[in-house]
Design an enzyme around this catalytic site. Structure first.
Site, PDB file in Angstrom:
ATOM      1  N   TYR A 123       0.784  -1.236   0.000  1.00 10.84           N
ATOM      2  CA  TYR A 123       0.000   0.000   0.000  1.00 10.84           C
ATOM      3  C   TYR A 123       0.817   1.289   0.000  1.00 10.84           C
ATOM      4  O   TYR A 123       0.263   2.366  -0.188  1.00 10.84           O
ATOM      5  CB  TYR A 123      -0.975  -0.025   1.182  1.00 10.84           C
ATOM      6  CG  TYR A 123      -2.025  -1.094   0.998  1.00 10.84           C
ATOM      7  CD1 TYR A 123      -3.119  -0.884   0.160  1.00 10.84           C
ATOM      8  CD2 TYR A 123      -1.904  -2.337   1.612  1.00 10.84           C
ATOM      9  CE1 TYR A 123      -4.066  -1.868  -0.045  1.00 10.84           C
ATOM     10  CE2 TYR A 123      -2.854  -3.332   1.421  1.00 10.84           C
ATOM     11  CZ  TYR A 123      -3.929  -3.097   0.585  1.00 10.84           C
ATOM     12  OH  TYR A 123      -4.859  -4.078   0.378  1.00 10.84           O
ATOM     13  N   PHE A 409     -10.378  -3.633  11.194  1.00 10.90           N
ATOM     14  CA  PHE A 409     -11.577  -3.537  10.373  1.00 10.90           C
ATOM     15  C   PHE A 409     -11.328  -4.143   8.996  1.00 10.90           C
ATOM     16  O   PHE A 409     -12.014  -3.903   8.061  1.00 10.90           O
ATOM     17  CB  PHE A 409     -12.061  -2.077  10.254  1.00 10.90           C
ATOM     18  CG  PHE A 409     -10.967  -1.092   9.899  1.00 10.90           C
ATOM     19  CD1 PHE A 409     -10.611  -0.889   8.573  1.00 10.90           C
ATOM     20  CD2 PHE A 409     -10.307  -0.369  10.891  1.00 10.90           C
ATOM     21  CE1 PHE A 409      -9.616   0.028   8.244  1.00 10.90           C
ATOM     22  CE2 PHE A 409      -9.322   0.550  10.563  1.00 10.90           C
ATOM     23  CZ  PHE A 409      -8.983   0.749   9.243  1.00 10.90           C
TER      24      PHE A 409
END
Length: 409
Positions: A123, A409
């Site tokens: 990322y 999450f």
């Protein structure tokens, strides 16, 4: 090849989750977990890429609010459910998902975005920088005790069911959110994740337990944990698997660790995620018996550099011009003047000469105050163009406590 990227329809959710399970491997998720993820899914923020009739890429976002230095709660989409089918790697599927997401975030006026990375190396090329760490450890409680500050004798403990104690625990958690950067205000439905306890995922431990810590009848803290059932020729050798321990004050926090360290038949406490500056490190009598380590937590991305830097405060006064590089979101590239202090900040485009040069990824890493600009400069990732600018900015960005993401999450 041309693929079709579109917003997920509710009736396609099971297909999406099946694709996620295939991408991440391992056994199928427990029905309780699957149902909870479906409940919190935001369909208008969930994307799927199709190759004809086959779903070959996924990505979603949750609408969180996160504490930033200074205590403000900012809207922050939490990127989630990212996958690309093994049959379609290296074809631009992930890039197209990241591109669409960041454009959407910008259109919504969200200055920050974040994720927890299954593979951190992926990322950085999209501008996400490691911004928090999480402390883990295994404490040998046969050889470690915990400090008992004055007042611990007034703390009382009470077992409740995890569901029955949820409101009390959430009230404590909500009061803690503004105190530490990186913490997330619970969105509706998210509180239930803390009590999920599928029997098939206990891995030898018993059911989840919840204990409230009270002072004069007021709930001041709580812990959730499970214990294993391990016995050998020498007797019991069980483990406390700690899920949560939180408190509103130092005395209650110390009392909770004392409670956890004195549970009958147990020899150790295992925990996976606490802040890197957790007071536990000063409560424990023998830090070497805590076997501490850390790993990356939240990865943060500045979607709008000017807005993001203006919406946090700074420990010391700062007036510095950043030259920002952002290849994936070019609207952030250029020179930005940041002026601010503990009361507020302004960050605007400027034609003035740059004093520090860095990629947007490094701004994400430094943003919450857990990593210093000077440390990044030591790795060659920040360049000082005006003598003294680095020390000034690095001190200003540093927070009063280590940032920490309380749940994934």
């Amino acid at each position: 090849m041309t693929f079709d990227l579109r917003v997920l329809a509710p009736e396609q959710w099971d297909t999406l989750y099946d694709r996620l399970e295939r991408a991440f491997g391992g056994p199928a998720d427990a029905p309780e977990n699957r149902a909870q993820w479906r409940k919190v899914t935001e369909y208008d923020r969930t994307l799927a890429v199709w190759d004809g009739a086959e779903m070959i890429g996924t990505a979603g976002a949750f609408s969180f609010r996160m504490t930033v230095p200074g205590g403000a709660l900012l809207p922050m989409p939490g990127v989630t459910m990212v996958s690309v089918a093994a049959t379609h790697r290296r074809r631009g599927v992930l890039t197209s998902l990241m591109r669409r997401q960041l454009d959407d975030f910008r259109e919504r006026g969200e200055a920050l975005a974040a994720l927890t990375a299954s593979e951190p190396a992926i990322y950085g090329r999209f501008g996400y920088g490691m911004a928090t760490r999480q402390l883990h450890g295994v404490i040998d409680t046969t050889r470690t005790t915990f400090a008992r500050p004055a007042g611990v004798e007034n703390v009382r403990f009470r077992f409740v069911s995890p569901a029955g104690g949820l409101d009390a625990c959430e009230a404590v958690y909500a009061r803690l959110v503004p105190r530490r950067a990186g913490m997330l205000a619970r969105q509706p439905g998210w509180e239930r994740r803390a009590t999920l306890d599928p029997p098939g995922e206990r891995d030898g431990a018993g059911p989840l337990l919840c204990v409230l810590a009270e002072v004069d009848g007021e709930v001041r803290g709580y812990t959730r944990y499970a214990t294993t059932a391990e016995w050998g020729m020498s007797g019991a050798d069980e483990t406390v698997r700690l899920r949560d321990v939180e408190a509103l004050d130092p005395v209650t926090y110390a009392a909770l660790w004392g409670f956890l360290g004195s549970i009958d038949l147990t020899s150790r406490i295992r925990f996976l995620s606490r802040p890197c500056d957790d007071p536990l490190q000063h409560l424990a009598s023998d830090i070497r018996r805590c076997n501490l380590g850390y790993r990356d937590g939240l990865h943060l991305r500045l979607v709008d550099v000017g807005a993001a830097l203006a919406q946090r405060t700074y420990t010391t006064p700062v007036d510095v011009v950043f030259a920002v590089e952002d290849a994936f979101c070019p609207w952030n590239s250029g020179n930005w003047r940041l002026t601010g202090d503990a009361k507020g900040a302004v960050c605007e485009r400027t034609g003035d000469s740059a004093e520090l040069a860095l990629d947007v990824r490094e701004l994400g890493t430094a943003y919450l105050g857990g990593f210093t600009l000077s440390g990044l400069a030591g790795a060659g990732l920040v360049r000082e163009l005006r003598p003294g600018a680095l020390a000034e900015a690095s001190a200003a960005f540093r927070g009063g406590s280590e940032p920490w993401l309380p749940h994934g999450f």
